[in-house]
Design an enzyme around this catalytic site. Sequence first.
Site, PDB file in Angstrom:
ATOM      1  N   ASP A  59      -1.339  -0.962  -3.784  1.00  0.00           N
ATOM      2  CA  ASP A  59      -2.667  -0.783  -3.199  1.00  0.00           C
ATOM      3  C   ASP A  59      -2.896   0.638  -2.663  1.00  0.00           C
ATOM      4  O   ASP A  59      -1.976   1.279  -2.140  1.00  0.00           O
ATOM      5  CB  ASP A  59      -2.834  -1.789  -2.058  1.00  0.00           C
ATOM      6  CG  ASP A  59      -4.267  -1.945  -1.609  1.00  0.00           C
ATOM      7  OD1 ASP A  59      -5.173  -1.864  -2.454  1.00  0.00           O
ATOM      8  OD2 ASP A  59      -4.484  -2.182  -0.406  1.00  0.00           O
ATOM      9  N   SER A 118       0.823  -1.206   0.000  1.00  0.00           N
ATOM     10  CA  SER A 118       0.000   0.000   0.000  1.00  0.00           C
ATOM     11  C   SER A 118       0.857   1.256   0.000  1.00  0.00           C
ATOM     12  O   SER A 118       2.050   1.223   0.316  1.00  0.00           O
ATOM     13  CB  SER A 118      -0.919   0.023   1.225  1.00  0.00           C
ATOM     14  OG  SER A 118      -0.161   0.292   2.392  1.00  0.00           O
ATOM     15  N   ASN A 148      -9.466  -8.512   0.067  1.00  0.00           N
ATOM     16  CA  ASN A 148      -8.259  -7.888   0.601  1.00  0.00           C
ATOM     17  C   ASN A 148      -8.153  -8.098   2.111  1.00  0.00           C
ATOM     18  O   ASN A 148      -9.114  -7.842   2.838  1.00  0.00           O
ATOM     19  CB  ASN A 148      -8.271  -6.384   0.319  1.00  0.00           C
ATOM     20  CG  ASN A 148      -7.990  -6.054  -1.126  1.00  0.00           C
ATOM     21  OD1 ASN A 148      -8.008  -6.912  -2.004  1.00  0.00           O
ATOM     22  ND2 ASN A 148      -7.706  -4.792  -1.389  1.00  0.00           N
ATOM     23  N   HIS A 156     -12.829  -4.819   0.428  1.00  0.00           N
ATOM     24  CA  HIS A 156     -11.778  -4.287   1.296  1.00  0.00           C
ATOM     25  C   HIS A 156     -12.199  -4.477   2.749  1.00  0.00           C
ATOM     26  O   HIS A 156     -13.364  -4.675   3.059  1.00  0.00           O
ATOM     27  CB  HIS A 156     -11.550  -2.810   1.014  1.00  0.00           C
ATOM     28  CG  HIS A 156     -10.832  -2.539  -0.271  1.00  0.00           C
ATOM     29  ND1 HIS A 156     -10.208  -1.347  -0.522  1.00  0.00           N
ATOM     30  CD2 HIS A 156     -10.628  -3.311  -1.370  1.00  0.00           C
ATOM     31  CE1 HIS A 156      -9.655  -1.375  -1.734  1.00  0.00           C
ATOM     32  NE2 HIS A 156      -9.903  -2.559  -2.266  1.00  0.00           N
ATOM     33  N   GLY A 157     -11.229  -4.397   3.676  1.00  0.00           N
ATOM     34  CA  GLY A 157     -11.556  -4.514   5.090  1.00  0.00           C
ATOM     35  C   GLY A 157     -11.990  -5.899   5.505  1.00  0.00           C
ATOM     36  O   GLY A 157     -12.748  -6.061   6.469  1.00  0.00           O
ATOM     37  N   GLU A 199     -12.237   2.433  -6.299  1.00  0.00           N
ATOM     38  CA  GLU A 199     -13.186   2.288  -5.186  1.00  0.00           C
ATOM     39  C   GLU A 199     -14.304   3.302  -5.318  1.00  0.00           C
ATOM     40  O   GLU A 199     -14.064   4.464  -5.622  1.00  0.00           O
ATOM     41  CB  GLU A 199     -12.452   2.469  -3.853  1.00  0.00           C
ATOM     42  CG  GLU A 199     -13.333   2.306  -2.626  1.00  0.00           C
ATOM     43  CD  GLU A 199     -12.545   2.454  -1.328  1.00  0.00           C
ATOM     44  OE1 GLU A 199     -13.070   3.111  -0.393  1.00  0.00           O
ATOM     45  OE2 GLU A 199     -11.414   1.936  -1.252  1.00  0.00           O
TER      46      GLU A 199
END
Length: 295
Positions: free
Chosen positions: A83, A49, A232, A210-211, A135
């Site tokens: 990322d 990231s 992810n 995500h998350g 996103e």
Amino acid sequence: MPLVETREILGATGAGIGVAAFNIITLEHAEAVVTGAEQVGLPVILQVSENAVRFHEGRLAPISAAAAAIAAAASVPVSLHLDHVTSEELLRMAPDCGYSSVMFDAAERPFAGNVAATSAAARFAHEHGLWIEAELGAIGGKDGAPPLGAHEPGARTDPAEAADYVVATGVDALAVAVGSTHARLRRDSQLDHDLIARLAVAVPVPLVLHGSSGVPDQEIGRAVRAGIAKVNVGTALNIAYTDAIREFLMTTPTTARVVDPRPYLTAARTAIAATVASFLQVVAATHDDSDRSAP
């Protein structure tokens, strides 16, 4: 096995089977992720990231070279993904550092601004052979921000808006807000599975969750079957890493002065590998849909 492209890994999956992508920070993270993937014989995506690059004093090349070398020695397919990129400068470094894909993050901008910034990023990505993810919606939890309430603006991605967004930007995958939160320490997030199913019908590219560290196994399995293609995971690795080091140091006799990091980093790698193997099996739907949760 030579480094493969993210699009190739995603393209090899069928309906109801996902691919897991793990965020790495240190060399030990990368080694452990690949070890976990080899333990279950499944492909994996290594993600770096923008925050991780910042931790490495803004230098993308060293951690990327290390990850690429580990990936190239793996017995399973491994790709590199950059990322949550917000910096155009960092985006432009991706092709020369071994990345086949990138996630450009303009989600905090208003819709029109997100479209404009992401369209420009997608043009650069495609001109340089990169697969690009974006996103839409406010997933929350980024950089210490609190999660959004379920009914706050942007807390859920609208299917019609998402379809328009993909067409307007030309992205190859879309991370959607469906109830998960970045950096969640407890695995108690409940996903909106009806929304995932509607997004899967409306959006012509793979959907990304995500998350996922905060999402129970059963919820992840349902999400993949409903249409999520890429899952992810980051915080769960850091929990395993830190807990293993803490346990090692706390259980070492007080008469022993621990100065060599290798023993406790070995414990950390082992813990991360186990976490990776468990998540990979959940995402690939290789076991029944039980209440078991990854460590």
